[in-house]
Scaffold this motif. Structure first.
Motif, short mmCIF file in Angstrom:
data_model
loop_
_atom_site.label_atom_id
_atom_site.label_comp_id
_atom_site.label_asym_id
_atom_site.label_seq_id
_atom_site.Cartn_x
_atom_site.Cartn_y
_atom_site.Cartn_z
N ARG A 90 0.85 -1.20 0.00
CA ARG A 90 0.00 0.00 0.00
C ARG A 90 0.87 1.24 0.00
N ASP A 91 0.28 2.34 -0.45
CA ASP A 91 1.02 3.61 -0.46
C ASP A 91 0.99 4.22 0.95
N PRO A 92 1.69 5.32 1.16
CA PRO A 92 1.72 5.92 2.51
C PRO A 92 0.34 6.33 3.05
N ARG A 93 -0.62 6.57 2.18
CA ARG A 93 -1.97 6.92 2.63
C ARG A 93 -2.81 5.70 2.98
N GLY A 94 -2.31 4.50 2.63
CA GLY A 94 -3.04 3.28 2.93
C GLY A 94 -3.85 2.74 1.78
N HIS A 95 -3.74 3.35 0.60
CA HIS A 95 -4.49 2.86 -0.57
C HIS A 95 -3.74 1.73 -1.24
#
Length: 61
Positions: A28-33
Motif C-alpha cells: 500500500r502507499d503511505p496513505r493506505g491505498h
C-alpha cells in the motif's frame, strides 16, 4: 410482423469479455491505498469483443 434480433457480439477469445483488469502491485502507499494498475487486453484493446473476420476477395475457404 416478426422482430429481427441482432447477432450477439463476438467475445474476445483472449480475455473472454473481461477486457480491463486491475492488477495489484502489492503493498500500500503511505496513505493506505492499495496500489493497482488498470490494464487493457492487448488483443481487443479493452473493448471485450473480437473483430469480425472478413473474407478477402479471391481467398480460398
Amino acid at each position: 410482423m416478426a422482430q429481427h434480433t441482432p447477432p450477439a457480439p463476438r467475445i474476445c477469445p483472449a480475455c473472454d469479455g473481461f477486457a480491463t483488469v486491475a492488477v495489484t502491485l502489492g503493498g500500500r502507499d503511505p496513505r493506505g491505498h492499495l496500489r493497482t494498475l488498470t490494464t487493457d487486453c492487448p488483443a481487443c484493446h479493452g473493448t471485450g469483443t473480437a473483430p469480425a473476420h472478413r473474407v478477402r476477395e479471391g481467398a480460398r475457404a
